[in-house]
Write a protein that holds these residues in place. Structure first.
Motif, PDB file in Angstrom:
ATOM      1  N   ALA A 154       1.048  -1.271  -0.167  1.00 53.44           N
ATOM      2  CA  ALA A 154      -0.132  -0.337   0.062  1.00 53.44           C
ATOM      3  C   ALA A 154       0.882   1.380  -0.102  1.00 53.44           C
ATOM      4  O   ALA A 154       2.263   1.288   0.680  1.00 53.44           O
ATOM      5  CB  ALA A 154      -0.787   0.430   1.279  1.00 53.44           C
ATOM      6  N   GLU A 155       0.827   2.111  -1.104  1.00 54.99           N
ATOM      7  CA  GLU A 155       1.456   3.883  -0.822  1.00 54.99           C
ATOM      8  C   GLU A 155       1.065   4.678  -0.317  1.00 54.99           C
ATOM      9  O   GLU A 155       1.299   5.366  -0.231  1.00 54.99           O
ATOM     10  CB  GLU A 155       1.543   4.022  -2.178  1.00 54.99           C
ATOM     11  CG  GLU A 155       2.918   2.293  -3.507  1.00 54.99           C
ATOM     12  CD  GLU A 155       3.345   2.615  -4.766  1.00 54.99           C
ATOM     13  OE1 GLU A 155       2.957   4.080  -5.326  1.00 54.99           O
ATOM     14  OE2 GLU A 155       4.391   2.230  -4.693  1.00 54.99           O
ATOM     15  N   GLY A 156      -1.177   4.791  -0.353  1.00 54.67           N
ATOM     16  CA  GLY A 156      -1.279   5.901  -0.469  1.00 54.67           C
ATOM     17  C   GLY A 156      -2.367   6.343  -0.701  1.00 54.67           C
ATOM     18  O   GLY A 156      -2.894   5.530  -1.781  1.00 54.67           O
ATOM     19  N   ARG A 194      -9.840   9.474  -0.585  1.00 56.51           N
ATOM     20  CA  ARG A 194      -9.868   8.935   0.130  1.00 56.51           C
ATOM     21  C   ARG A 194     -10.424   7.768   0.785  1.00 56.51           C
ATOM     22  O   ARG A 194      -9.582   7.109   1.959  1.00 56.51           O
ATOM     23  CB  ARG A 194      -9.244   9.782   1.408  1.00 56.51           C
ATOM     24  CG  ARG A 194      -8.762  11.273   0.861  1.00 56.51           C
ATOM     25  CD  ARG A 194      -8.431  11.891   2.556  1.00 56.51           C
ATOM     26  NE  ARG A 194      -7.305  11.918   2.963  1.00 56.51           N
ATOM     27  CZ  ARG A 194      -5.978  12.043   2.897  1.00 56.51           C
ATOM     28  NH1 ARG A 194      -5.441  12.292   2.390  1.00 56.51           N
ATOM     29  NH2 ARG A 194      -4.943  10.916   3.719  1.00 56.51           N
ATOM     30  N   ASP A 195     -11.337   7.253  -0.404  1.00 53.80           N
ATOM     31  CA  ASP A 195     -11.685   6.678  -0.064  1.00 53.80           C
ATOM     32  C   ASP A 195     -10.857   4.913  -0.866  1.00 53.80           C
ATOM     33  O   ASP A 195     -11.542   3.975  -0.463  1.00 53.80           O
ATOM     34  CB  ASP A 195     -13.708   5.874  -0.373  1.00 53.80           C
ATOM     35  CG  ASP A 195     -13.874   7.204   1.144  1.00 53.80           C
ATOM     36  OD1 ASP A 195     -13.400   7.179   2.246  1.00 53.80           O
ATOM     37  OD2 ASP A 195     -15.316   7.699   0.725  1.00 53.80           O
ATOM     38  N   ILE A 196     -10.726   5.685  -1.916  1.00 52.54           N
ATOM     39  CA  ILE A 196      -9.862   4.252  -2.194  1.00 52.54           C
ATOM     40  C   ILE A 196      -8.255   4.906  -1.623  1.00 52.54           C
ATOM     41  O   ILE A 196      -7.333   5.364  -2.186  1.00 52.54           O
ATOM     42  CB  ILE A 196     -10.038   4.532  -3.627  1.00 52.54           C
ATOM     43  CG1 ILE A 196     -11.612   5.133  -3.785  1.00 52.54           C
ATOM     44  CG2 ILE A 196      -9.565   3.168  -4.921  1.00 52.54           C
ATOM     45  CD1 ILE A 196     -12.227   4.126  -5.039  1.00 52.54           C
ATOM     46  N   TRP A 197      -7.770   3.253  -1.895  1.00 52.34           N
ATOM     47  CA  TRP A 197      -6.101   3.109  -1.749  1.00 52.34           C
ATOM     48  C   TRP A 197      -5.553   2.744  -2.564  1.00 52.34           C
ATOM     49  O   TRP A 197      -5.903   2.208  -3.982  1.00 52.34           O
ATOM     50  CB  TRP A 197      -5.665   2.471  -0.748  1.00 52.34           C
ATOM     51  CG  TRP A 197      -5.649   3.384   0.662  1.00 52.34           C
ATOM     52  CD1 TRP A 197      -6.373   3.974   1.556  1.00 52.34           C
ATOM     53  CD2 TRP A 197      -4.387   3.520   1.298  1.00 52.34           C
ATOM     54  NE1 TRP A 197      -6.174   4.719   2.166  1.00 52.34           N
ATOM     55  CE2 TRP A 197      -4.825   4.149   2.421  1.00 52.34           C
ATOM     56  CE3 TRP A 197      -3.686   3.520   1.137  1.00 52.34           C
ATOM     57  CZ2 TRP A 197      -3.452   4.941   3.319  1.00 52.34           C
ATOM     58  CZ3 TRP A 197      -2.219   2.978   2.388  1.00 52.34           C
ATOM     59  CH2 TRP A 197      -3.145   4.043   3.915  1.00 52.34           C
ATOM     60  N   SER A 198      -3.736   3.403  -3.345  1.00 52.09           N
ATOM     61  CA  SER A 198      -3.693   2.402  -4.185  1.00 52.09           C
ATOM     62  C   SER A 198      -2.182   2.155  -3.511  1.00 52.09           C
ATOM     63  O   SER A 198      -1.408   1.735  -2.550  1.00 52.09           O
ATOM     64  CB  SER A 198      -3.076   3.638  -5.055  1.00 52.09           C
ATOM     65  OG  SER A 198      -1.979   4.051  -4.378  1.00 52.09           O
ATOM     66  N   GLY A 199      -1.947   0.513  -4.825  1.00 57.47           N
ATOM     67  CA  GLY A 199      -0.374   0.418  -4.112  1.00 57.47           C
ATOM     68  C   GLY A 199       0.333  -0.377  -5.645  1.00 57.47           C
ATOM     69  O   GLY A 199      -0.301  -0.350  -6.436  1.00 57.47           O
TER      70      GLY A 199
END
Ligand code: 5AD
Ligand code: SF4
Length: 436
Positions: free
Chosen positions: A383-385, A390-395
């Motif tokens: 996970a990157e952030g 803000r309800d979706i994360w990226s990685g």
């Protein structure tokens, strides 16, 4: 009273890495980071000159700093990196707001230079051997660390300015690299990228065969290293031992970034790349055989001097045949001082732009097709952030694919390992849901 510094970083991963070391030294000298450079006592612009577009952007930023200097004559403005090396003391003459010009060989000596700073000066000697890593680095990520393993480049591709601004190849000692990785692990880092302009040349001056493959396996064996990447390989030099190391390594990313630059043998020859399209395609076959899950990406230049429609068609055919996961595509940019800048038949900009568009259209179809193969599979993602939403994360997956997933009430932090089931593919990323 606290002193503040700002860092404006441009260019490649090597510059990111240098920037982390500059930051570390500034903090050792008592500076604190501030994002808004108007509030800084020291501004460092770490520059790139690989294409004219980068230089223009940076020149614009340096221009902007004039008003900052006028408003606060005490601020020290330093310009470091590749464009600083290329332009040298001309920068001091052209821009009165610049106090310090630092060539690419002074990254590790920066603290010393700054501690003794008295008057405007340029440090440009490319033959200075950078000292081995000492001191702290202030890293941007809390779980991923850049580790430089070699500096400079001896390839002299005819379009490229890098050998002129980064000097000759110099490898770091293996034990120092391993020590930096171990130190990173002890500080909580778990993902590492070994950096060099041409990593396959690592250790040549030590006379050790397969030194890079060896190094990869040695870093892979360090407890706590959970993911290992490297950049950049050269299709002429990447060895069977390196492919073998990726295949058998425990945590070595199955991502191969192999810049092909062109699919035309005539253009490759004039670029001084040292391989043919047949060699490149054979290499891809070998990689796919050894590492069936390999993610393969590339760099391509369109509009190299003398590139005919037929040459360009050769590039399109190769791109179609390989089916790259993604490609960084560039319009050839004339860099004075390189052999290609003096070649005849420079290609008009409108032709270059058209070719770039055709190439990108094709690659976008291929990228989507590659990403679609991920649908229905589960991937381990670091996970990157959060994204803008803000309800979706990226990685990223181990193969460096960008993944988005909804938080669904869970609290993530940077560096968490998340199992994501991919449900939908797009050209640049995939979307999925985290497994509970
Ligand atoms: N013009 C356009 N692209 C360039 N690159 C390097 N030099 C040039 C240039 N003069 C591209 C190459 C390289 C990537 C980092 O930048 O594709 O792989
Ligand atoms: Fe990196 Fe090359 Fe740009 Fe220098 S010129 S910052 S080596 S991309």
């Amino acid at each position: 009273m606290s002193k503040f510094y700002s860092l404006l970083n441009y260019g490649c991963q090597m510059n990111e890495s240098d920037g982390e070391h500059y930051s570390g030294q500034l903090q050792e000298l008592g500076y604190q980071y501030v994002a808004d450079f108007h509030k800084a006592d020291f501004i460092l612009v770490n520059t790139c000159c690989v294409r004219e577009s980068a230089e223009k952007r940076i020149a614009g930023k340096i221009g902007e700093l004039k008003a900052v200097k006028v408003a606060n004559p005490q601020v020290i403005i330093a310009v470091a990196g590749c464009m600083a090396q290329k332009e040298g003391d001309k920068l001091l003459q052209k821009y009165p707001q610049i106090d310090l010009v630092l060539g690419t060989s002074y990254v590790d000596d920066f603290k010393n230079i700054l501690a003794n700073y008295r008057r405007r000066a340029a440090f440009l000697d490319l033959t200075v051997r950078p000292k081995e890593f000492e001191g702290t680095k202030v890293r941007k990520s809390s779980f991923h660390a850049w580790i430089p393993i070699m500096y400079g480049c001896n390839n002299f591709c005819t379009y490229c300015i890098v050998p002129y601004v980064r000097g000759r190849e110099r490898s770091r000692k293996k034990e120092n690299i391993l020590a930096e990785v171990r130190q990173g692990v002890s500080q909580g880092y778990k993902e590492f990228t070994l950096l060099g302009q041409n990593v396959d040349s690592y250790g040549k001056e030590f006379g050790v065969p397969d030194a890079f493959a060896d190094l990869l396996l040695a870093v892979d064996a360090i407890p706590g290293v959970e993911r290992l990447h490297y950049m950049t390989s050269h299709p002429r030099d990447i060895s069977d031992a390196v492919i073998g190391a990726v295949a058998k390594g425990r945590h070595i990313s199955e991502h191969f970034h192999l810049p092909v630059q062109s699919g035309s043998n005539e253009i490759l020859r004039r670029m001084n790349r040292g391989y043919t399209r047949e060699h490149y395609l054979e290499l891809i076959r070998k990689i796919r055989l050894a590492v069936p899950q390999a993610v393969i990406t590339t760099d391509i230049i369109v509009g190299f001097p003398g590139e005919t429609e037929e040459d360009f068609q050769g590039t399109l055919d190769l791109v179609q045949e390989v089916g790259f996961d993604s490609a960084f595509t560039f319009i050839y940019s004339k860099r004075s001082g390189t052999p290609a800048a003096k070649m005849e038949n420079q290609i008009p900009l409108d032709v270059k732009k058209q070719r770039l568009q055709r190439l990108m259209d094709l690659e976008n179809i291929n990228s989507l097709a590659c990403n679609e193969k991920m649908v229905g599979r589960e991937y381990s993602v670091f996970a990157e952030g959060p994204t803008k939403n803000r309800d979706i994360w990226s990685g990223r997956t181990s193969g460096n694919k960008l993944v988005l997933w909804p938080v669904e009430g869970r609290a993530y932090k940077q560096g968490d390992e998340v199992q994501v089931l991919v449900e939908k593919a797009q050209t640049w990323l995939v979307k999925g849901r985290a497994k509970q």
